[in-house]
Design a protein around this motif. Structure first.
Motif, PDB file in Angstrom:
ATOM      1  N   TRP A 172       0.834  -1.199   0.000  1.00  0.00           N
ATOM      2  CA  TRP A 172       0.000   0.000   0.000  1.00  0.00           C
ATOM      3  C   TRP A 172       0.869   1.249   0.000  1.00  0.00           C
ATOM      4  CZ3 TRP A 172      -5.032  -0.140  -1.079  1.00  0.00           C
ATOM      5  CH2 TRP A 172      -5.650  -1.399  -1.016  1.00  0.00           C
TER       6      TRP A 172
ATOM      7  N   ILE B 278       0.993   4.787  -0.328  1.00  0.00           N
ATOM      8  CA  ILE B 278       0.057   5.907  -0.318  1.00  0.00           C
ATOM      9  C   ILE B 278       0.845   7.206  -0.471  1.00  0.00           C
ATOM     10  CG2 ILE B 278      -1.864   6.944   1.009  1.00  0.00           C
ATOM     11  CD1 ILE B 278      -2.301   4.108   0.110  1.00  0.00           C
TER      12      ILE B 278
ATOM     13  N   ILE C 260       1.784   2.072   4.839  1.00  0.00           N
ATOM     14  CA  ILE C 260       0.779   3.116   4.591  1.00  0.00           C
ATOM     15  C   ILE C 260       1.184   4.372   5.348  1.00  0.00           C
ATOM     16  CG2 ILE C 260      -1.619   3.773   4.924  1.00  0.00           C
ATOM     17  CD1 ILE C 260      -2.345   0.836   4.829  1.00  0.00           C
ATOM     18  N   LEU C 261       1.477   4.185   6.639  1.00  0.00           N
ATOM     19  CA  LEU C 261       1.784   5.344   7.478  1.00  0.00           C
ATOM     20  C   LEU C 261       3.142   5.937   7.139  1.00  0.00           C
ATOM     21  CD1 LEU C 261       0.348   3.918  10.799  1.00  0.00           C
ATOM     22  CD2 LEU C 261      -0.588   5.774   9.437  1.00  0.00           C
TER      23      LEU C 261
ATOM     24  N   LEU D 212       3.109   7.790   3.836  1.00  0.00           N
ATOM     25  CA  LEU D 212       2.305   8.998   3.942  1.00  0.00           C
ATOM     26  C   LEU D 212       3.003  10.107   4.709  1.00  0.00           C
ATOM     27  CD1 LEU D 212      -1.105   8.919   3.401  1.00  0.00           C
ATOM     28  CD2 LEU D 212      -0.592  10.430   5.257  1.00  0.00           C
TER      29      LEU D 212
ATOM     30  N   PHE E 244      -2.514  11.506  -4.738  1.00  0.00           N
ATOM     31  CA  PHE E 244      -3.671  10.900  -4.071  1.00  0.00           C
ATOM     32  C   PHE E 244      -4.767  10.580  -5.084  1.00  0.00           C
ATOM     33  CE2 PHE E 244      -1.692  13.539  -0.729  1.00  0.00           C
ATOM     34  CZ  PHE E 244      -1.293  12.497   0.090  1.00  0.00           C
TER      35      PHE E 244
ATOM     36  N   ILE F 254      -4.541   7.319  -6.824  1.00  0.00           N
ATOM     37  CA  ILE F 254      -5.064   6.127  -6.145  1.00  0.00           C
ATOM     38  C   ILE F 254      -6.459   5.809  -6.705  1.00  0.00           C
ATOM     39  CG2 ILE F 254      -5.794   5.180  -3.929  1.00  0.00           C
ATOM     40  CD1 ILE F 254      -3.727   7.075  -2.624  1.00  0.00           C
TER      41      ILE F 254
END
Lengths: 308, 374
Positions: free
Chosen positions: B87, B89, B148-149, B152, B284, B287
């Motif tokens: 993931w 992001i 993900i974190l 980001l 973003f 996505i």
């Protein structure tokens, strides 16, 4: 350092930590039910904009707080409907909740830009707030701080000391068995998701009614994501969320004080500190796999569709 | 209460696999019409201004291609990530770092000119995005850190870094203190494709090429098979001897490189200098593009054009209807929601269950009378 300055610093740390604490406690309950909602940032900014707007319209910051909680919970229902009723991918759905929240808040909030806000004042507890040093810190805070304390204790008590909390954990750890025991898995998760939404909304209201009593576009600035990281940091234990939130509050405030010292470090590098700290903390936590795995809800992120 | 129940389909519905993106677009348009009505604008005029008007003029078709280019480039990379269950992001940050790395030559060494400058810039952009994506990949592969974190968080760091550069060391010495770098010289600007009719540049060709290459890899090579297996079932992948760790790097580096390329293409093709903000959230929005395109490179090209339209429509709606251009972000969010909701139709049959009317309990009086009659 004089006691007055120390007190001022601790006060700002508490203010910076409160929204993180509230949002993270909400998400902790959501994740304990086995649902991963990455939409915290979106729900938080919805809370910030509706809180600011309602306070503006009515002139009462309390109306703002209430509106933020209700709108945060309602907004989370969108996520709930998709992931729980339609069994969609939770990661992607949470992301879209954040994207949608940022868009809606930006659109709704455009008319609020530059307006003076309504600040939620401090709630001094008589006599106790006059105690030197700690009086102002513990008993002279804004009302949302008291709510955050109550929330931390309440969430801990609920999860570990009540039957409903046991049900919540059962649903999060093994939704199949919970379903077989006759627990309404989807229902429990809906409630948890809405609780998380209400908390994120309240956290947003703190930003636009206490922290910076104004509406600034994108004012959550990644705090929702930091709250998500806090839940991992806390390995799903409420008291560790408290520790983590205050640590992050301290990092956030430290950058302002370093800036004020005029050490010549560019402000952008200092502003990047909370994000870098988040990464460092995540690395430290995740490299200790045993500790993380012990409390991770086993069904986290897995959609549940009862077989018929 | 009316309930919605899901029945798992024995196999994925091919019909809905094809239909679901279209249904999602229709649902989004309906919700959009509702939104325009709530803003007390005519839904028809609103939808026309938003979705059709930008398509009626040639220059605006050029703008559509300019906006679609970064979306397609990034989303094609993300599709490999998402298919392999990584993931990423943080494409927005990789986009920024690609733009920064690619701008080193024209900003710091403007005296270097010639036909080699542009290819060098593109390569450095690619490397910049790739380097930024290596961080979350390494942390995930080595420590099991949630990607993900971490990816980001790096978006915010990259944006602050760009902000510092253009306000500090890279600021244009002759720029009247505006926070921007010097304008790129002619050799550092990506040429336009048909400069007579509009400003669309050759970046779009890169986007199409990237889609073709990734499609070939996914559909025709063992690597593509490995991506799918590891994405669908990491355990099965391990038994097959595929390395999950190496896949993390592969997916992140590929998507980071494409996001970085998108960054330098946008800066050297559409903007011509670095500024504090060089992206309206392409990383973003990509996505959404990836999901709307059903993680298929050709689908992504189509989806990229649709999402590019949402940016143009947002600007058009701002001018002709006087509503915030943030409406574009709302449309994008609604669209992703609809896509995900419609994808449920592929895997499940949806039944709407009405509660059966409960037989009313016989009142005692009726019972007594019945007994009396007997």
């Amino acid at each position: 350092m004089s006691p007055d300055i120390l007190q001022a610093i601790v006060l700002t740390i508490i203010t910076a930590a409160t929204p993180l604490l509230i949002a993270a406690l909400g998400e902790l309950v959501v994740e304990r039910s086995g649902v991963l909602n990455l939409g915290v940032e979106g729900m938080m900014i919805i809370g910030a904009v509706t809180g600011f707007g309602a306070a503006q319209l009515t002139g009462s910051p309390w109306a703002g707080v209430l509106a933020a909680i209700v709108c945060g919970a309602l907004f989370s229902l969108l996520f709930g409907f998709l992931t729980l009723t339609l069994a969609t991918n939770q990661v992607a759905t949470g992301l879209s909740l954040t994207l949608l929240g940022l868009g809606v808040a930006g659109m709704v909030g455009e008319r609020f830009v530059g307006l003076p806000g309504v600040k939620l004042g401090t709630l001094d507890i008589p006599l106790l707030s006059d105690i030197p040093l700690i009086g102002k810190l513990v008993f002279g805070q804004d009302p949302i701080f008291y709510m955050s304390v109550a929330l931390a204790i309440g969430v801990w008590w609920f999860i570990f000391r009540t039957r409903a909390g046991l049900t919540l954990r059962a649903v999060g750890d093994n939704h199949g068995s919970a379903h077989a025991l006759g627990i309404n898995v989807i229902g429990v998760r809906y409630l948890a998701v809405m609780f998380g939404g209400a908390c994120a909304g309240l956290a947003g209201a703190h930003l636009s009614l206490v922290y910076i009593p104004q509406w600034v576009e994108g004012m959550t600035a990644g705090r929702g994501w930091i709250a998500l990281a806090l839940v991992v940091f806390a390995s799903w234990l409420p008291w560790r969320v408290v520790v983590g939130a205050y640590l992050f509050g301290a990092v956030t405030i430290a950058q302002f004080h370093v800036q004020a010292q005029g050490l010549g470090i560019p402000s952008q590098f200092l502003s990047a500190l909370p994000y870098l700290a988040t990464i460092v903390v995540l690395v430290l936590i995740s490299s200790n796999r045993r500790m993380t795995m012990r409390n991770t809800p086993a069904s986290l992120g897995k959609p549940f569709v009862p077989e018929r | 209460m009316i309930r919605i129940e899901l029945d798992r389909r024995p196999q994925h519905s091919t019909l809905f696999s094809i239909l679901s993106p279209f249904i999602a677009v229709v649902i989004t348009a309906l919700i959009g019409a509702l939104m325009f009505a709530m803003l007390s604008k005519s839904p028809i005029t609103g939808l026309y201004a938003y979705f059709i008007e930008p398509l009626t003029e040639v220059w605006s078709l050029h703008e559509l291609i300019i906006k679609a280019t970064p979306l397609i480039l990034i989303a094609v990379g993300l599709s490999v990530c998402f298919l392999s269950n990584n993931w990423n992001i943080g494409a927005e940050g990789q986009f920024v770092m690609g733009a920064v790395a690619g701008s080193i030559l024209p900003v710091l060494y403007p005296e270097i000119t010639g036909p080699l400058v542009l290819p060098m810039m593109l390569l450095m952009g690619l490397a910049g995005g790739m380097a930024w994506a290596t961080i979350p990949a390494f942390l995930k592969a080595r420590f099991g850190t949630n990607e993900i974190l971490s990816s980001l968080m790096l978006v915010y760091v990259a944006q602050l870094f760009l902000d510092w550069l253009v306000r500090g060391p890279w600021r244009n010495p002759e720029g009247f203190n505006f926070p921007e770098t010097r304008s790129f010289h002619a050799d550092a600007v990506l040429p336009e494709m048909m400069s007579a009719s509009g400003r669309a540049h050759f970046g779009f060709v890169f986007a199409i090429l990237a889609a073709l290459v990734v499609w070939f890899m996914l559909a025709q090579t063992l690597k593509g098979y490995e991506i799918r297996v590891l994405g669908a079932s990491p355990r099965a992948g391990r038994f097959a001897g595929f390395s999950q760790r190496r896949m993390v790097f592969f997916a992140f580096l590929l998507s980071g490189a494409l996001a970085g390329l998108a960054g330098i293409v946008e800066v050297s093709g559409a903007i011509g200098q670095l500024r504090p903000s060089i992206s309206p959230g392409y990383g973003f929005t990509a996505i959404i593009v990836a999901f709307l395109g059903r993680l298929n490179p050709f689908g992504i090209v189509a989806a990229g054009l649709i999402l590019a339209l949402s940016y143009l429509g947002g600007e058009a709606a701002q001018i002709s209807l006087g509503i915030s251009d943030k409406v574009a972000n709302v449309f994008q969010g609604v669209l992703l929601f609809s896509v995900l909701a419609c994808d449920t139709l592929i895997r499940y049959r949806i039944r709407i269950v009405r509660p059966k009317p409960q037989p009313a309990p016989e009142p005692e009086a009726v019972k007594a009378r019945l007994e009396a009659a007997q």
